[in-house]
Design a protein around this motif. Structure first.
Motif, PDB file in Angstrom:
ATOM      1  N   HIS A   3      -5.287  -7.409  15.346  1.00 19.66           N
ATOM      2  CA  HIS A   3      -6.024  -7.066  16.569  1.00 19.66           C
ATOM      3  C   HIS A   3      -5.660  -8.017  17.717  1.00 19.66           C
ATOM      4  O   HIS A   3      -5.702  -7.635  18.893  1.00 19.66           O
ATOM      5  CB  HIS A   3      -7.530  -7.067  16.318  1.00 19.66           C
ATOM      6  N   LEU A   4      -5.244  -9.241  17.377  1.00 20.24           N
ATOM      7  CA  LEU A   4      -4.836 -10.198  18.412  1.00 20.24           C
ATOM      8  C   LEU A   4      -3.518  -9.774  19.067  1.00 20.24           C
ATOM      9  O   LEU A   4      -3.298  -9.991  20.253  1.00 20.24           O
ATOM     10  CB  LEU A   4      -4.697 -11.607  17.817  1.00 20.24           C
ATOM     11  N   ILE A   5      -2.641  -9.149  18.276  1.00 16.09           N
ATOM     12  CA  ILE A   5      -1.371  -8.652  18.819  1.00 16.09           C
ATOM     13  C   ILE A   5      -1.640  -7.501  19.788  1.00 16.09           C
ATOM     14  O   ILE A   5      -1.044  -7.421  20.868  1.00 16.09           O
ATOM     15  CB  ILE A   5      -0.418  -8.191  17.687  1.00 16.09           C
ATOM     16  N   VAL A   6      -2.562  -6.631  19.388  1.00 15.80           N
ATOM     17  CA  VAL A   6      -2.941  -5.498  20.247  1.00 15.80           C
ATOM     18  C   VAL A   6      -3.530  -6.015  21.564  1.00 15.80           C
ATOM     19  O   VAL A   6      -3.183  -5.517  22.646  1.00 15.80           O
ATOM     20  CB  VAL A   6      -3.937  -4.568  19.508  1.00 15.80           C
ATOM     21  N   GLU A   7      -4.387  -7.017  21.453  1.00 15.58           N
ATOM     22  CA  GLU A   7      -4.996  -7.597  22.662  1.00 15.58           C
ATOM     23  C   GLU A   7      -3.917  -8.179  23.587  1.00 15.58           C
ATOM     24  O   GLU A   7      -3.993  -8.033  24.794  1.00 15.58           O
ATOM     25  CB  GLU A   7      -5.993  -8.697  22.270  1.00 15.58           C
ATOM     26  N   LEU A   8      -2.923  -8.810  22.984  1.00  9.18           N
ATOM     27  CA  LEU A   8      -1.850  -9.424  23.768  1.00  9.18           C
ATOM     28  C   LEU A   8      -1.063  -8.380  24.557  1.00  9.18           C
ATOM     29  O   LEU A   8      -0.819  -8.526  25.754  1.00  9.18           O
ATOM     30  CB  LEU A   8      -0.909 -10.218  22.844  1.00  9.18           C
ATOM     31  N   TYR A   9      -0.700  -7.285  23.880  1.00  6.05           N
ATOM     32  CA  TYR A   9       0.113  -6.260  24.529  1.00  6.05           C
ATOM     33  C   TYR A   9      -0.687  -5.383  25.488  1.00  6.05           C
ATOM     34  O   TYR A   9      -0.120  -4.792  26.402  1.00  6.05           O
ATOM     35  CB  TYR A   9       0.770  -5.365  23.460  1.00  6.05           C
ATOM     36  N   SER A  10      -2.000  -5.298  25.257  1.00 10.71           N
ATOM     37  CA  SER A  10      -2.776  -4.379  26.099  1.00 10.71           C
ATOM     38  C   SER A  10      -3.302  -5.052  27.372  1.00 10.71           C
ATOM     39  O   SER A  10      -4.051  -4.455  28.111  1.00 10.71           O
ATOM     40  CB  SER A  10      -3.941  -3.787  25.290  1.00 10.71           C
ATOM     41  N   LYS A  11      -2.882  -6.280  27.605  1.00 10.93           N
ATOM     42  CA  LYS A  11      -3.323  -6.978  28.835  1.00 10.93           C
ATOM     43  C   LYS A  11      -2.678  -6.366  30.063  1.00 10.93           C
ATOM     44  O   LYS A  11      -1.527  -5.984  30.018  1.00 10.93           O
ATOM     45  CB  LYS A  11      -2.949  -8.467  28.744  1.00 10.93           C
TER      46      LYS A  11
END
Length: 200
Positions: A192-200
């Protein structure tokens, strides 16, 4: 082709993962175990670290990893789960998981050199995504090599297969019985942290 030439043990320590996740038996150093940094990481640093962990373990460069993320985001279900399942479906990973190579890095090299077929067709693209029903075999012309000969016979090593793969003992043939799911990815990662990173 770009390669990450950083020493495995050092990189594992920095990312807080065991070399065993890479297929290496080398023990971790007791110096700063787990690569834990003394100061608290920022939210961005944590997100970046999780992304780097997955990229490093599967041997994927940034451009390709982003394309996996974009594909995962378009698929139904959780983007993070989809992302991990996509990288788990890579042919080089399947070759490693079937026990045809000791590490993913070695598997990538063997696939590149054209030692494998998928459903009877030679495939030399490590990022090829396998699907349910695919049969992965060592190519006929490669079977006599010392590398593959030792995978059959009495002294063949026992391989613990994930639930989505099947391989008859002492053969150079494996089958993708079903698509992997998130639970089949045994890497300790907070996707979920990877998703948060890319969805910024």
């Amino acid at each position: 082709m770009a390669k990450n030439m950083q020493p495995i043990a050092k990189r594992c320590r920095a990312l807080g993962i065991s070399p065993a996740a890479m297929g290496y038996a080398k023990k971790e150093s007791n110096r700063n175990p787990g690569g834990q940094m003394r100061k608290k990481k920022s939210e961005y640093a944590l997100q970046l670290s999780e992304k780097q962990k997955v990229k490093f373990v599967y041997g994927i460069m940034e451009k390709q990893f982003r394309s996996y993320y974009e594909k995962a985001a378009r698929m139904p279900g959780k983007t993070g789960d989809n992302l991990l399942v996509l990288v788990e479906r890579r042919l080089d990973n399947a070759v490693y998981r079937l026990g045809f190579a000791n590490t993913r890095r070695e598997a990538r090299q063997l696939v590149n050199h054209g030692h494998f077929t998928v459903n009877g067709q030679r495939v030399d693209i490590p990022s090829y995504l396998v699907k349910a029903g695919d049969v992965i075999e060592v190519k006929e012309g490669s079977r006599s090599s010392a590398k593959f000969k030792k995978l059959t016979g009495e002294d063949a090593p026992n391989v613990l297969l994930p639930q989505w793969l099947e391989r008859e003992k002492n053969t150079l043939k494996g089958t993708v019985t079903k698509l992997p799911v998130r639970e089949d990815v045994d890497l300790p990662v907070e996707e979920h942290l990877i998703v948060e990173l890319y969805s910024k």
